[in-house]
Write a protein that holds these residues in place. Sequence first.
Motif, PDB file in Angstrom:
ATOM      1  N   ASN A  81       0.900  -1.286   0.058  1.00  0.00           N
ATOM      2  CA  ASN A  81       0.006  -0.062  -0.230  1.00  0.00           C
ATOM      3  C   ASN A  81       0.909   1.166   0.233  1.00  0.00           C
ATOM      4  O   ASN A  81       1.670   1.395   0.753  1.00  0.00           O
ATOM      5  N   LEU A  82       0.668   2.108  -0.977  1.00  0.00           N
ATOM      6  CA  LEU A  82       1.290   3.540  -0.866  1.00  0.00           C
ATOM      7  C   LEU A  82       0.093   4.610  -0.904  1.00  0.00           C
ATOM      8  O   LEU A  82      -0.794   4.677  -1.315  1.00  0.00           O
ATOM      9  N   GLU A  83       0.581   5.519  -0.215  1.00  0.00           N
ATOM     10  CA  GLU A  83      -0.179   6.820   0.102  1.00  0.00           C
ATOM     11  C   GLU A  83       0.539   8.063   0.319  1.00  0.00           C
ATOM     12  O   GLU A  83       1.641   8.175   0.889  1.00  0.00           O
ATOM     13  N   THR A  84      -0.015   9.084  -0.394  1.00  0.00           N
ATOM     14  CA  THR A  84       0.612  10.636  -0.138  1.00  0.00           C
ATOM     15  C   THR A  84      -0.686  11.337  -0.035  1.00  0.00           C
ATOM     16  O   THR A  84      -1.505  11.449  -0.540  1.00  0.00           O
ATOM     17  N   LEU A  85      -0.398  12.360   0.947  1.00  0.00           N
ATOM     18  CA  LEU A  85      -1.319  13.610   1.199  1.00  0.00           C
ATOM     19  C   LEU A  85      -0.483  14.779   1.029  1.00  0.00           C
ATOM     20  O   LEU A  85       0.724  14.955   1.621  1.00  0.00           O
ATOM     21  N   ARG A  86      -1.076  15.605   0.065  1.00  0.00           N
ATOM     22  CA  ARG A  86      -0.362  16.794  -0.305  1.00  0.00           C
ATOM     23  C   ARG A  86      -1.377  17.980   0.310  1.00  0.00           C
ATOM     24  O   ARG A  86      -2.457  18.071   0.102  1.00  0.00           O
ATOM     25  N   PHE A  87      -0.869  19.203   0.701  1.00  0.00           N
ATOM     26  CA  PHE A  87      -1.668  20.027   1.174  1.00  0.00           C
ATOM     27  C   PHE A  87      -1.218  21.496   0.151  1.00  0.00           C
ATOM     28  O   PHE A  87       0.012  21.545   0.209  1.00  0.00           O
ATOM     29  N   SER A  88      -2.177  22.303  -0.029  1.00  0.00           N
ATOM     30  CA  SER A  88      -1.840  23.464  -0.964  1.00  0.00           C
ATOM     31  C   SER A  88      -2.525  24.495  -0.429  1.00  0.00           C
ATOM     32  O   SER A  88      -3.904  24.410  -0.172  1.00  0.00           O
ATOM     33  N   GLY A  89      -2.211  25.736  -0.486  1.00  0.00           N
ATOM     34  CA  GLY A  89      -3.069  27.158  -0.090  1.00  0.00           C
ATOM     35  C   GLY A  89      -2.523  27.560   1.254  1.00  0.00           C
ATOM     36  O   GLY A  89      -1.951  27.063   1.847  1.00  0.00           O
ATOM     37  N   SER A  90      -3.122  28.742   1.474  1.00  0.00           N
ATOM     38  CA  SER A  90      -2.806  29.197   2.659  1.00  0.00           C
ATOM     39  C   SER A  90      -3.446  28.623   3.885  1.00  0.00           C
ATOM     40  O   SER A  90      -4.520  28.471   4.039  1.00  0.00           O
ATOM     41  N   ARG A  91      -2.616  28.266   4.949  1.00  0.00           N
ATOM     42  CA  ARG A  91      -3.220  27.701   6.046  1.00  0.00           C
ATOM     43  C   ARG A  91      -2.404  28.005   7.283  1.00  0.00           C
ATOM     44  O   ARG A  91      -1.567  27.291   7.929  1.00  0.00           O
ATOM     45  N   PRO A  92      -2.427  29.021   7.797  1.00  0.00           N
ATOM     46  CA  PRO A  92      -1.572  29.730   8.982  1.00  0.00           C
ATOM     47  C   PRO A  92      -1.834  28.603  10.259  1.00  0.00           C
ATOM     48  O   PRO A  92      -2.997  28.278  10.533  1.00  0.00           O
ATOM     49  N   GLY A  93      -0.947  28.438  10.832  1.00  0.00           N
ATOM     50  CA  GLY A  93      -0.958  27.400  12.090  1.00  0.00           C
ATOM     51  C   GLY A  93      -0.894  26.105  11.465  1.00  0.00           C
ATOM     52  O   GLY A  93      -0.892  25.378  12.512  1.00  0.00           O
ATOM     53  N   PHE A  94      -1.222  25.681  10.659  1.00  0.00           N
ATOM     54  CA  PHE A  94      -1.333  24.260   9.998  1.00  0.00           C
ATOM     55  C   PHE A  94       0.112  23.857   9.740  1.00  0.00           C
ATOM     56  O   PHE A  94       0.314  24.374   8.165  1.00  0.00           O
TER      57      PHE A  94
END
Length: 306
Positions: A81-94
């Motif tokens: 099993n392979l998994e990737t979580l990517r986050f984009s955009g303004s996220r202050p404190g995250f």
Amino acid sequence: MLSFDYASVSRLLVFLLMAGLRPLGSQAQGYAEGVGLSYEVLPLKQKSSDATFRGDVFRANIIVSVAVAADTSHAALVGLNLETLRFSGSRPGFTANNVYGITPLVGYRQRLSPRWELTALALPSLNSDLREVRGADVTWGGVLRAAFRSNARRAYRLTVGYRQQFYGPQYVLLLGIDWRLGERWRAFGDLPTTFNISYAATPRVNVGFNLNGINTAYRLQEQDRYFQYQQGHYGLFAETYLSTHWALRATAAYAVTRRMEVYGRDDQWPATIDYIGLGKAPTPLSSPLEKGLAFRLALSYRVPAP
């Protein structure tokens, strides 16, 4: 830094299929899924600042059984099993960025009779942001499951197990069911984490309702913290068979549970059962997120269960 090549993984999946290996079967599921590829979009919003951003989740998995007896009553199981979580955009404190999960699977399946089947699986995992990989990123776990077919229309499965998690010990307790309610209706899944009610609109198209729960975590390099990803999605799906075995499913869901937060290394749950936390919850270091929508597209290679 550890890295992996998705093109090489794709070639491996094709090779295993062409080699004629059988997908892992189940007596408590509407079908056996040997290969799965999925992409999920998560529109996210912080409670404290009302900042909106986005998560993209990519998953690839394969599981095959290699018969060790002429009648296929005994089989060794291998998978990945392979998994990737990517986050984009303004996220202050995250403070979490991209995180990754790599879980090889090794197990054994034995059919005791036409009605009973036992399966044991070992589940080591490497879950982290891969910025500084070390032995502490690897967690261990395993499950044991028993499946019983009561008649041609109903089957049951009980799965028990344990997994190390960065948020504390996780105990696995799942009740699986596969129930053919009629010529067009079928209910199947492993409660409380997955459940499907499917209606065959045509011979090649199914629509229905599904539940999908996840509770996992990833170690972060920064101050040795961890990022917990916990969800409970209720959704509607539509799927079509592109061929005899390949199916494409689209799902629109709403997260009734959504925890995507950063925690201190020693701030943990006393215990969890599946994705349900027990005892006093740890205190997040990042801003909690609002509940919201999720959209998922999945391609899978299936073999119908008996």
